[in-house]
Design an enzyme around this catalytic site. Structure first.
Site, PDB file in Angstrom:
ATOM      1  N   TYR A  62     -59.941  18.584  59.599  1.00 29.08           N
ATOM      2  CA  TYR A  62     -59.897  18.022  60.940  1.00 29.08           C
ATOM      3  C   TYR A  62     -61.156  17.234  61.262  1.00 29.08           C
ATOM      4  CZ  TYR A  62     -57.941  17.786  65.610  1.00 29.08           C
ATOM      5  OH  TYR A  62     -57.381  17.347  66.786  1.00 29.08           O
ATOM      6  N   ASP A  69     -65.261  12.949  68.898  1.00 29.49           N
ATOM      7  CA  ASP A  69     -63.881  13.015  68.412  1.00 29.49           C
ATOM      8  C   ASP A  69     -63.790  13.379  66.925  1.00 29.49           C
ATOM      9  OD1 ASP A  69     -61.094  12.790  68.718  1.00 29.49           O
ATOM     10  OD2 ASP A  69     -61.091  10.696  68.104  1.00 29.49           O
ATOM     11  N   HIS A  99     -58.602  11.414  66.922  1.00 27.37           N
ATOM     12  CA  HIS A  99     -57.578  11.063  67.894  1.00 27.37           C
ATOM     13  C   HIS A  99     -57.511   9.567  68.164  1.00 27.37           C
ATOM     14  CE1 HIS A  99     -58.506  15.313  68.903  1.00 27.37           C
ATOM     15  NE2 HIS A  99     -57.197  15.364  69.027  1.00 27.37           N
TER      16      HIS A  99
END
Length: 564
Positions: A400, A483, A488
């Site tokens: 991620y 982010d 995103h």
């Protein structure tokens, strides 16, 4: 527009902008207030490229004996694959057979018997036992290196350091987990404890923290907040957030000891080989010490789910079943893990909470603040987005951060749009009236990404337009404290590629191709070019070389600048 409304508006512009902080990754909405933690730990805001190299090769040679020992095959072809000593450094992680009769052997790189974090190679066999493709990533630097993997600090010390690093509460919602791994990070190879901490609060977290097993220092960290038999199944009716009437699969139980008579529950036990679909109430709290996760099973004395307080739960329950059936009916996947795991949702999380997230185990929905968002469980695409994070967790495991994190977010968006077939917008059903009147009619658009602005703090890292990118020329080179490196924001490039393909071949075929790429070819460190190869190969597997579907997949990627 008042100040209270402006703040979440900016946050939403990140399109669920996760951050290098104890905010919620794998969320539909989050902040970017990570500077304090980054400075405190001395963590660099940007990364050097690690020495993993992408592997992709087709039909290296026919295996006459149909030898299905994938490690042997890779060792025999190590020069063509540019891999050093794979025979002694690879271990089988899992073997899967798909509906086409192909066998996929996922191999984990190891060092001194320990896994190398995120570094995997997959060998793909056709139904006759011949290798068709090898793909993934491999780290030759680690294969050559001499790494001392004898821990100096204790597990308890590593856990203590990890909790301190992310400001974890004293009481966690799940027991922390830990593994010893070799971790290639920022140009160096570390021997670390990988500690996972999962907790709720105003800034919930599902943190992976890497603690140097020699020194106890924090190497890296990122947030992945990516049956009782006496229940009787039955149906009920309820009203959703936007007033729709919903038919629900629920259950009832009569417990004479309680003195309450028959009670009704948002607990669906109607589906064979599924652990259930359950919906819980967090009672607008943040603190799980008073209301442990997942909360209290949504319960009523009557089978009428029409009160205002019920509406968020009705939609969460209904939408979870819709997403479950999408994956089962179109992809043959039984729940998020493929093995019938219980699908849990929690609603009424926090107060004025403009967010929804997957914490590695379940979905959680805020009620919104009524100005920027309404209850987030109202969005079928939001439910599909969060549940797809669960599918990703159990398949590709995309890290991620940076491009792998952007892929993680993009696949959630794409399947959100596939499950909710009405449009190519994400979040259009959860925007409050005031937000719509200001022009923010959705969180993001796959057909026209530049329709919405990004967070103002991101603008200096792009081409100056300040809007979501739809081409690699508009890519945002964000530091990690913003982010998670653009998970995103840059996801909208992949989103737009999927839209361009979907417009040519339809959403059903698009879903088949993207699902196969996610579950069969992608690995934790896959980047955009790896995704291109995975998607094109998936189109070939399903529809054939030079098919219209292959051409449309390639065309969509070409048009957004994701090329060879």
């Amino acid at each position: 527009m008042n100040k209270k409304f402006v703040i979440p508006m900016l946050l939403s512009a990140t399109l669920i902008g996760g951050s290098f902080t104890a905010g919620s990754a794998y969320a539909i909405q989050a902040d970017d207030s990570g500077n304090q933690i980054v400075k405190q730990l001395g963590v660099q805001k940007s990364l050097k490229y690690d020495k993993n190299h992408s592997v992709f090769a087709k039909k290296l040679g026919v295996n006459k004996k149909k030898d299905t020992n994938a490690i042997n095959y890779v060792e025999q072809n190590k020069q063509k694959l540019n891999m050093k000593d794979p025979g002694k450094n690879l271990k089988i992680k899992r073997i899967e057979i798909d509906k086409f009769g192909m066998t996929h052997v996922r191999l984990q790189q190891s060092k001194n018997g320990l896994p190398v974090e995120g570094v995997e190679v997959i060998v793909h066999y056709d139904k006759d036992g011949t290798v068709q493709t090898v793909n993934g990533q491999y780290n030759n630097d680690i294969a050559d290196a001499s790494i001392d993997t004898n821990a100096t600090i204790s597990v308890d010390k590593a856990l203590e350091q990890a909790k301190k690093a992310v400001s974890a509460p004293e009481v966690l919602d799940y027991d922390p987990t830990h593994d010893l791994v070799v971790y290639p990070f920022n140009g160096k190879n570390y021997f670390t404890y990988k500690v996972n901490l999962n907790f709720l609060g105003e800034q919930p977290g599902n943190w992976d923290v890497f603690i140097d097993a020699k020194t106890g220092e924090v190497v890296d960290m990122y947030n992945e907040l990516m049956h009782a038999n006496d229940y009787q199944p039955m149906k009920g009716m309820g009203t959703g957030v936007l007033g729709q009437k919903r038919e629900l699969h629920i259950s009832k139980k009569n417990d004479p000891k309680s003195g309450n008579g028959t009670m009704f529950y948002l607990k669906d036990i109607n589906h064979e080989h599924l652990g259930g679909i359950t919906t819980y109430d967090f009672k607008n709290e943040f603190d799980s010490r008073t209301n442990p996760l997942p909360g209290v099973l949504f319960t009523k004395k009557n089978n009428s789910w029409n009160d205002d307080y019920d509406r968020a739960a009705v939609d969460a329950h209904y939408n979870s079943e819709k997403v479950y059936h999408y994956y089962l009916d179109q992809h043959g996947r039984n729940s998020l893990d493929g093995n019938g795991m219980e699908i849990k949702s929690t609603v009424h999380y926090g107060s004025n909470y403009n967010n929804a997230f997957w914490d590695g185990r379940q979905m959680t929905y805020g009620d919104g603040d009524g100005q920027f968002m309404i209850s987030l469980s109202a969005g079928l695409d939001v439910a599909a987005h969060e549940m797809t994070h669960g599918v990703t967790t159990h398949t590709a495991g995309l890290k991620y951060r940076n491009q792998s994190g952007a892929l993680n977010e993009a696949f959630s968006d794409i399947f959100g749009a596939l499950v909710n077939e009405d449009s190519w917008e994400i979040g259009e059903d959860i925007m409050a009236q005031e937000s719509k009147e200001s022009g923010r009619t959705a969180l993001r658009s796959m057909s026209n990404p530049s329709k919405f602005p990004v967070n103002a703090s991101y603008k200096p890292y792009g081409n100056g337009s300040g809007v979501y990118p739809k081409h690699m020329d508009e890519y945002y080179n964000l530091p990690l404290n913003l982010d998670n490196g653009g998970v995103h924001v840059n996801s909208s490039i992949i989103n737009h590629a999927a839209y361009l393909t979907g417009e040519q071949i339809g959403k059903y075929k698009l879903g088949q191709i993207y699902y196969r790429a996610l579950t069969v070819y992608l690995t934790p460190d896959s980047n955009f070019r790896d995704a291109r190869q995975a998607l094109i190969q998936s189109a070939i597997d399903i529809y054939g070389e030079n098919s219209d579907e292959y051409k449309a997949t390639k065309d969509g990627l070409d048009k957004v600048g994701i090329t060879e």
